[in-house]
Scaffold this active site. Structure first.
Site, short mmCIF file in Angstrom:
data_model
loop_
_atom_site.label_atom_id
_atom_site.label_comp_id
_atom_site.label_asym_id
_atom_site.label_seq_id
_atom_site.Cartn_x
_atom_site.Cartn_y
_atom_site.Cartn_z
CG ASP A 58 -1.97 -6.95 -2.86
OD1 ASP A 58 -3.19 -7.11 -3.01
OD2 ASP A 58 -1.49 -6.04 -2.18
CG LEU A 107 -2.51 2.43 -4.86
CD1 LEU A 107 -2.04 3.76 -5.41
CD2 LEU A 107 -3.89 2.07 -5.42
O1 PMV Z 1 -1.95 -4.37 1.08
P1 PMV Z 1 -3.21 -3.88 0.48
O2 PMV Z 1 -3.69 -2.61 1.02
O3 PMV Z 1 -3.15 -3.93 -1.03
O4 PMV Z 1 -4.35 -4.91 0.91
C1 PMV Z 1 -4.43 -6.20 0.42
C2 PMV Z 1 -5.81 -6.69 0.49
C3 PMV Z 1 -6.25 -7.40 1.75
O5 PMV Z 1 -7.38 -8.17 1.35
C4 PMV Z 1 -6.66 -6.42 2.81
C5 PMV Z 1 -5.17 -8.32 2.31
C6 PMV Z 1 -4.89 -9.55 1.47
O6 PMV Z 1 -3.83 -10.14 1.68
O7 PMV Z 1 -5.71 -9.95 0.64
#
Ligand code: PMV
Length: 325
Positions: A153, A107
């Site tokens: 993110d 999240l």
């Molecule tokens: O850290 P998370 O669970 O929000 O995953 C991020 C998403 C991924 O695509 C798995 C990794 C990334 O850096 O984009």
């Protein structure tokens, strides 16, 4: 004289489409969630700098050399280093990061903490930081937390709204708001690092040879369809595409029995679509419902998850809430 302080907030995020594939070159769609991290920076007359994360239950006291014994706080140190290397003045302060975002649950808790902290620290020093630079600084925290982040993110929590993102190119498209219905978000309670499943998918895609290109191409098509369904508010289409996306994530090996159970429970309860969100191997699922049905679907998940929320997407990005005086 009252101590000077500043406060900034940054949202959580969910990836609606394209996680993992975005690390490997295709686009992803993500939305900022109405679930903030709040960072407060209080001026101190002298060193040491104090950092506290209430959600992680961790605290660190450091001099100008910036070292902490706890690895989980390392991203916050690295954003301070990144600010300094960009000539921002980071004076000694007491920095407190508070959040109800479950950590390591897909999240965006770490990106949200880094972005809120960087915004609060720059505001305390009376300096403006533009979103591009805040994104770069937050990325430094993510590199420490995740190893090989695509940047989706940090982009989502910094800019807010709903975005289409490509690694190396940044935000390609953005909607100010989110979907017309809230999302059901349920945490499986299984904690994991992002780095491990990301590395595993990298190896997996190498192993399947020419299928790699086909899978990434399929995700690109999925993103086109999903973006147009989101813009057109076609909830049933969004749900169907989420289900396909979940199938692809299972196929590349990042689902777990617990996540599958949550996904199927949401669908059985009437969700139009449900998928794991984020890196997988634990963490959370999201589900989309018809208007007015989110609470009912959420209720159906409470026997399998101790953290189920109905949350609006399209929340605002990182912002300074207050600087005093
Ligand atoms: O850290 P998370 O669970 O929000 O995953 C991020 C998403 C991924 O695509 C798995 C990794 C990334 O850096 O984009």
């Amino acid at each position: 004289m009252p101590m000077k302080y500043s406060r900034a907030s940054a949202p959580a995020k969910v990836i609606l489409f394209g996680e993992h594939f975005v690390v490997n070159g295709s686009r992803a769609i993500a939305t900022a969630l109405d679930l903030p991290t709040v960072a407060t920076a209080i001026e101190k007359a002298s060193w040491p700098l104090e950092i506290e994360s209430t959600s992680l239950g961790l605290r660190c006291v450091t001099g100008p050399e910036l070292t902490c014994s706890s690895r989980e706080l390392e991203p916050l140190l690295s954003i301070i280093r990144a600010l300094r290397s960009r000539d921002y003045d980071v004076p000694p302060a007491r920095l407190t990061v508070e959040s109800d975002i479950p950590p390591s649950a897909g999240l965006g808790s770490s990106a949200s903490a880094s972005a809120a902290a960087a915004a609060a620290l720059t505001a305390l020093a009376g300096q403006d930081i533009d979103p591009e630079e805040l994104f770069e600084v937050t990325m430094e925290g993510e590199r420490v937390a995740h190893g090989n982040p695509s940047g989706v993110d940090p982009a989502t929590v910094v800019y807010g709204g709903t975005i289409v993102f490509r690694r190396g190119q940044g935000v390609l498209e953005r909607l100010q708001g989110g979907l017309s219905v809230p999302l059901v978000v349920a945490d499986s309670g299984l904690r994991r690092s992002t780095a491990a499943p990301v590395l595993n998918v990298l190896k997996f895609l190498d192993r399947v040879g020419p299928l790699r290109v086909s899978l990434l191409g399929l995700v690109e098509q999925l993103i086109d369809l999903a973006w147009s369904a989101i813009r057109g508010n076609q909830l049933e289409d969004i749900g169907a595409l989420m289900n396909i996306n979940h199938g692809l994530l299972s196929a590349i090996g990042v689902s777990t029995p617990e996540l599958e159970e949550l996904v199927y429970a949401a669908r059985r309860a009437g969700a139009l679509g449900a998928k794991l969100t984020g890196a997988g191997w634990g963490g959370s699922i999201i589900a989309i419902t018809r208007p007015g049905e989110a609470e009912r679907v959420a209720a159906a998940l409470t026997s399998r998850s101790s953290w189920v929320r109905v949350l609006d997407g399209g929340a605002p990005g990182t912002r300074v809430i207050k600087v005093n005086p």
